[in-house]
Structure formats: structure tokens, C-alpha cells
Write an enzyme that holds these catalytic residues in place. Structure first.
Site, PDB file in Angstrom:
ATOM      1  CG  PHE A  21      47.946  35.483  43.728  1.00 32.98           C
ATOM      2  CD1 PHE A  21      47.353  36.710  44.022  1.00 32.98           C
ATOM      3  CD2 PHE A  21      47.029  34.334  44.178  1.00 32.98           C
ATOM      4  CE1 PHE A  21      46.293  36.785  44.571  1.00 32.98           C
ATOM      5  CE2 PHE A  21      46.310  34.624  44.904  1.00 32.98           C
ATOM      6  CZ  PHE A  21      45.505  35.761  45.123  1.00 32.98           C
ATOM      7  N   GLY A  22      50.517  35.259  46.267  1.00 34.06           N
ATOM      8  CA  GLY A  22      50.330  34.479  47.680  1.00 34.06           C
ATOM      9  C   GLY A  22      48.958  34.457  48.225  1.00 34.06           C
ATOM     10  CE1 TYR A  23      48.228  29.568  46.569  1.00 37.73           C
ATOM     11  CE2 TYR A  23      46.961  28.537  48.336  1.00 37.73           C
ATOM     12  CZ  TYR A  23      47.874  28.611  47.194  1.00 37.73           C
ATOM     13  OH  TYR A  23      48.252  27.349  46.888  1.00 37.73           O
ATOM     14  N   GLY A  24      48.460  32.108  50.659  1.00 40.60           N
ATOM     15  CA  GLY A  24      48.927  31.383  52.145  1.00 40.60           C
ATOM     16  C   GLY A  24      49.676  32.226  52.985  1.00 40.60           C
ATOM     17  CB  SER A  25      52.481  31.093  54.788  1.00 41.64           C
ATOM     18  OG  SER A  25      53.166  30.675  53.670  1.00 41.64           O
ATOM     19  CD  GLU A  96      56.269  27.257  50.241  1.00 44.06           C
ATOM     20  OE1 GLU A  96      55.685  26.321  50.588  1.00 44.06           O
ATOM     21  OE2 GLU A  96      56.348  27.967  50.845  1.00 44.06           O
TER      22      GLU A  96
HETATM   23  C1  BEZ Z   1      51.092  31.239  49.312  1.00 45.65           C
HETATM   24  O1  BEZ Z   1      50.546  31.565  48.452  1.00 45.65           O
HETATM   25  O2  BEZ Z   1      51.154  31.979  50.369  1.00 45.65           O
HETATM   26  C2  BEZ Z   1      51.669  29.702  49.306  1.00 45.65           C
HETATM   27  C3  BEZ Z   1      51.205  29.174  48.618  1.00 45.65           C
HETATM   28  C4  BEZ Z   1      51.605  27.747  48.401  1.00 45.65           C
HETATM   29  C5  BEZ Z   1      52.584  27.094  49.340  1.00 45.65           C
HETATM   30  C6  BEZ Z   1      53.291  28.061  49.985  1.00 45.65           C
HETATM   31  C7  BEZ Z   1      52.612  29.403  50.169  1.00 45.65           C
END
Ligand code: BEZ
Length: 191
Positions: A21-25, A96
């Protein structure tokens, strides 16, 4: 991230295909192989610009700010879930490594399906953690930070754009985006 356990959730029932699950970049920049991508949400978490970035979007001594997850009862955090092979985590764990660890989460796909996934989380116990600050202070930190992956503002604007493309609201991200634009306009009133 050598100290990260290879969790049961990583080697799960789905033939070593795992939902990340991606919530950032990762929402707007998926630089890894995946089988499919599906918009999804997780419950009980909010996205916050509380994690310091001393590698990608800042440097030691002048860290940028990137998002992490903070527990909040009843909240919903939307993002993009990618179905990846277990091997994809070798690359992601390295990418990460500054403070993030993996945890398991329950996923709710936008189409109503449910699943199990993995998410990267940076808690208050990691050395790069910055914690809460006012929206204006977060925006100012972002305006002045740059790291090996580029300008911190590019990260913020890419994330805000990615969330709009998903059709999802995030009051925190959009408030920081507005504060960044206000800050930049005030710094260059004739631009
Ligand atoms: C992401 O979910 O996009 C993410 C979360 C933590 C570190 C890098 C990316």
C-alpha cells in the site's frame, strides 16, 4: 533495513504476490515492477508530513519532510496498492531505509474488495522523525529542502497531484500544498 523481519505477511498465502500500500511518493512514482495497481484505503491511519528525510528530499542537518502514517481512530487514508513479488521489497527496503519499517494492514480496495497488505511506516522512535509542526512551518521546511532525489516541493506537489488523480481528499496534504504556494508567493511577490 537489514534489521527488518521477513514477516508472515510478506510470505503470505497469495503465492508470494503481496499487496504494497502506497500513501506517499509510491502513489505517483512506482519505480519497481508490479503485477497490478488498484486504488485502496486503510482505516485508522492519517498521512502526516512528520518524517524527516535526510537522504531523498533533504540532507543531514537540513532534513526535508515526507509523509508517514499516524494512528487516528475512524480515519481513512487512501492511496494506491501495488501487487508485487516478495523480491520487490529488496529494492524498496533499501530505498526507504531512513526510519521506515514495514507493518501489515487491512486493505479496502475502491471497488469494495478487501485484502491484506504491507505498508512502510516511520514511527516517533526513529532518528529521522521530526513530528508535528504547524502547516506553515512544514511548508517552509519543504520550500527550503533538497536531497538526492530532488526538491522536497516536487515531492509535495507530486503527492497532491496524485491524490487528486485518485479523486481523494486529504486536508493535511492540501493545506501544506496551499501553505507552500503562499510562502513562495510571499518570498517572490513579483514572480
Ligand atoms: C509510500 O507509501 O509511498 C511510501 C511510504 C513510505 C516511504 C516511502 C514511500
Amino acid at each position: 533495513m537489514g534489521d527488518m523481519p521477513t514477516t508472515d505477511a510478506t510470505e503470505n498465502r497469495s503465492g508470494r504476490r503481496i499487496w504494497l500500500f502506497g500513501y506517499g511518493s509510491i502513489i505517483y512514482k512506482a519505480d519497481f515492477d508490479y503485477f497490478q495497481a488498484r486504488p485502496a484505503s486503510i482505516r485508522g491511519w492519517v498521512r502526516r508530513f512528520w518524517q524527516g528525510s535526510r537522504d531523498h528530499r533533504g540532507v543531514p542537518g537540513s532534513p526535508g519532510r515526507v509523509v508517514t502514517l499516524v494512528e487516528q481512530a475512524g480515519a481513512i487514508c487512501s492511496g494506491m496498492a501495488y501487487q508485487v513479488s516478495a523480491a520487490a521489497f529488496d529494492h524498496l527496503d533499501d530505498r526507504e531505509k531512513d526510519g521506515y519499517r514495514r507493518i501489515s494492514v487491512d486493505l479496502e480496495f475502491f471497488d469494495g474488495d478487501q485484502g491484506e497488505g504491507i505498508v512502510y511506516l516511520a514511527g516517533p522512535d526513529n532518528p529521522a522523525y521530526l513530528g508535528p509542526a504547524s502547516t506553515a512551518d512544514i511548508a517552509r521546511d519543504i520550500a527550503h529542502s533538497v536531497g538526492a532525489s530532488g526538491e522536497n516541493r516536487e515531492y509535495l506537489l507530486g503527492l497532491a497531484d496524485g491524490l487528486r488523480r485518485l479523486g481523494t481528499e486529504d486536508a493535511h496534504v492540501f493545506a501544506v500544498e496551499q501553505a507552500l504556494q503562499d510562502y513562495l508567493a510571499a518570498a517572490q511577490p513579483n514572480a
